[in-house]
Scaffold this motif. Structure first.
Motif, short mmCIF file in Angstrom:
data_model
loop_
_atom_site.label_atom_id
_atom_site.label_comp_id
_atom_site.label_asym_id
_atom_site.label_seq_id
_atom_site.Cartn_x
_atom_site.Cartn_y
_atom_site.Cartn_z
N THR A 15 5.52 -1.94 1.63
CA THR A 15 5.40 -3.08 2.70
C THR A 15 6.09 -2.89 3.60
O THR A 15 7.11 -3.21 3.47
CB THR A 15 4.53 -4.38 1.30
N SER A 16 5.03 -3.35 4.96
CA SER A 16 5.27 -3.45 6.53
C SER A 16 5.82 -5.41 6.34
O SER A 16 6.63 -5.27 7.26
CB SER A 16 4.47 -3.00 7.16
N ALA A 40 7.92 6.23 -1.99
CA ALA A 40 7.77 5.85 -3.32
C ALA A 40 8.80 6.50 -4.42
O ALA A 40 9.62 6.23 -5.46
CB ALA A 40 6.71 4.81 -3.38
N GLN A 42 0.35 -6.75 -3.51
CA GLN A 42 -0.30 -6.35 -2.71
C GLN A 42 -1.78 -6.03 -2.45
O GLN A 42 -2.76 -6.21 -2.07
CB GLN A 42 -0.15 -6.90 -1.33
N TRP A 69 -6.78 0.02 9.20
CA TRP A 69 -6.56 -0.92 10.84
C TRP A 69 -7.18 0.15 11.67
O TRP A 69 -7.44 -0.82 12.34
CB TRP A 69 -6.35 -1.82 10.10
N PHE A 112 -2.49 0.94 5.84
CA PHE A 112 -3.19 -0.29 6.47
C PHE A 112 -2.41 -0.34 7.56
O PHE A 112 -3.55 0.01 8.72
CB PHE A 112 -3.10 -1.39 6.03
N ARG A 113 -1.60 -0.08 8.49
CA ARG A 113 -0.83 -0.14 9.63
C ARG A 113 -0.20 1.30 9.99
O ARG A 113 1.00 1.18 10.78
CB ARG A 113 -0.08 -1.76 9.29
N VAL A 173 2.24 -9.95 6.33
CA VAL A 173 1.48 -10.52 5.93
C VAL A 173 1.47 -11.34 5.44
O VAL A 173 2.33 -11.33 3.76
CB VAL A 173 -0.09 -10.10 4.95
N SER A 211 0.80 -0.66 -0.25
CA SER A 211 0.15 -0.74 -0.05
C SER A 211 0.96 1.26 -0.34
O SER A 211 0.99 2.38 -0.12
CB SER A 211 -1.39 -0.04 1.58
N HIS A 271 -3.45 -9.71 -3.76
CA HIS A 271 -4.78 -10.48 -2.61
C HIS A 271 -6.16 -9.55 -3.50
O HIS A 271 -6.54 -8.95 -3.39
CB HIS A 271 -5.02 -8.92 -1.66
N ASP A 282 11.67 2.31 1.07
CA ASP A 282 10.10 2.46 1.95
C ASP A 282 10.77 3.30 3.33
O ASP A 282 11.54 3.21 3.39
CB ASP A 282 9.79 0.72 3.14
N1 APR Z 1 6.11 5.36 0.30
C1 APR Z 1 6.80 4.38 0.28
N2 APR Z 1 6.55 3.30 0.79
C2 APR Z 1 5.60 4.22 2.30
C3 APR Z 1 5.20 5.32 1.99
C4 APR Z 1 5.41 5.95 0.92
N3 APR Z 1 4.57 7.34 0.36
N4 APR Z 1 3.92 5.78 3.03
C5 APR Z 1 3.71 4.91 4.08
N5 APR Z 1 5.07 4.16 2.85
C6 APR Z 1 5.91 2.05 4.20
C7 APR Z 1 5.90 2.33 5.61
O1 APR Z 1 6.58 2.56 5.68
C8 APR Z 1 4.95 0.97 5.48
O2 APR Z 1 6.12 0.24 5.25
O3 APR Z 1 4.20 1.84 3.28
C9 APR Z 1 4.06 0.27 4.36
C10 APR Z 1 2.79 -0.26 4.56
O4 APR Z 1 2.02 -0.87 4.82
P1 APR Z 1 1.29 -1.53 5.43
O5 APR Z 1 -0.03 -0.09 5.82
O6 APR Z 1 0.96 -2.78 6.95
O7 APR Z 1 0.55 -2.28 4.09
P2 APR Z 1 1.43 -3.63 3.29
O8 APR Z 1 2.35 -3.99 3.61
O9 APR Z 1 0.86 -4.05 1.78
O10 APR Z 1 -0.58 -5.16 4.01
C11 APR Z 1 -0.44 -5.81 3.18
O11 APR Z 1 -1.78 -6.28 4.14
O12 APR Z 1 -4.36 -5.87 5.43
C12 APR Z 1 -3.23 -6.51 4.20
O13 APR Z 1 -4.34 -7.05 2.30
C13 APR Z 1 -3.86 -6.02 3.11
O14 APR Z 1 -2.31 -6.25 1.41
C14 APR Z 1 -2.36 -5.97 2.17
C15 APR Z 1 -1.54 -6.78 3.42
#
Ligand code: APR
Length: 229
Positions: free
Chosen positions: A171-172, A214, A86, A28, A21-22, A175, A10, A104, A195
């Motif tokens: 992505t964190s 990004a 994702q 969430w 999401f997080r 998941v 995301s 997903h 990230d």
């Molecule tokens: N550029 C790059 N990374 C970023 C930015 C940005 N502008 N803003 C936030 N981030 C990073 C955060 O630091 C974090 O590491 O994006 C990541 C988002 O992590 P999550 O919110 O956990 O999202 P994600 O990893 O995609 O979640 C995976 O969880 O709930 C499920 O299905 C849902 O596909 C999703 C999956």
């Protein structure tokens, strides 16, 4: 051409105005994930789940790809780029990426709740309770919910196993099985992470971490991969 495989989450869509999401203020924090994004939630209160995804579809409809998406699309001039995302938005496709694998699911598709082979393009339209497939069963979002299998995982593993360069963006890595894709990277393959946060990746991969958003990170990655650019 070298195979450049990219796993996105995301975070790559954050600069396009789509919530993560997080992170603080993430989805969430506002919604109970198991009520709106799990197979149990669907069985308990399907209208609530439909409403959650109708809201996300509306939000995604107005979003445009950012420099991160666009930069990945332009890397296709130099590499055989395969995106494994994702994300359920279609910003990689809107940016022009030719090969996008949605682990997903996709927000702009609906499917039969009884026959998963019946998938329909719905664009920005909401799915209402009572909307049925051609066999008469309720339509549901074409999304992989918590508690469901990830049908595209085998294809994703095949792509990562063949990668010459592996990039993780936004992505964190919370998941699974998506987060486990890193384990399929061949020994000695260059790994890059984009990230702004400290995402934990085993030191074994010697990942180059562009600790930034990004759009900037993809620009730095491009300069690192194509020095003369
Ligand atoms: N550029 C790059 N990374 C970023 C930015 C940005 N502008 N803003 C936030 N981030 C990073 C955060 O630091 C974090 O590491 O994006 C990541 C988002 O992590 P999550 O919110 O956990 O999202 P994600 O990893 O995609 O979640 C995976 O969880 O709930 C499920 O299905 C849902 O596909 C999703 C999956």
């Amino acid at each position: 051409m070298q195979k450049l495989v990219v796993l996105t989450g995301s975070g790559i869509s954050a600069e396009s105005g789509i919530r993560t999401f997080r992170d603080a203020g993430g989805l969430w924090e506002q919604y109970p994930v198991m009520e709106v994004a799990s197979i149990e939630g669907w069985e308990k209160n399907p209208q609530r789940v439909l409403q959650f995804y109708n809201e996300r579809r509306k939000q995604a409809a107005g979003a445009l790809p950012n420099e991160g998406h666009l930069g990945l699309a332009s890397l296709e001039k130099w590499f055989d780029v395969r995106i494994i995302t994702q994300n359920i938005d279609n910003l990689h496709e809107k940016a022009g990426s030719s090969h996008v694998l949605h682990l997903h699911g996709e927000i702009n598709k609906a499917r039969s709740s009884k026959d998963p082979s019946l998938i329909y393009e719905i664009g920005e339209k909401p799915i209402q309770w009572g909307d049925t497939c051609e066999k008469g069963s309720q339509l549901r979002p074409h999304i992989v919910w918590f508690g469901e299998a990830v049908p595209e995982m085998e294809n994703a593993i095949r792509l990562v196993t063949a990668a010459d360069i592996f990039v993780i963006i936004g992505t964190s890595l919370n998941v699974y099985p998506a987060a486990g894709l890193l384990h399929y990277v061949r020994e000695g393959i260059s790994v890059y992470l984009i990230d702004p946060a400290d995402v934990t990746i085993s030191a074994h991969y010697k990942a180059v971490h562009f600790k930034t958003k990004a759009s900037d990170g993809v620009r730095e990655l491009t300069r690192a991969l194509i020095p003369q650019k």
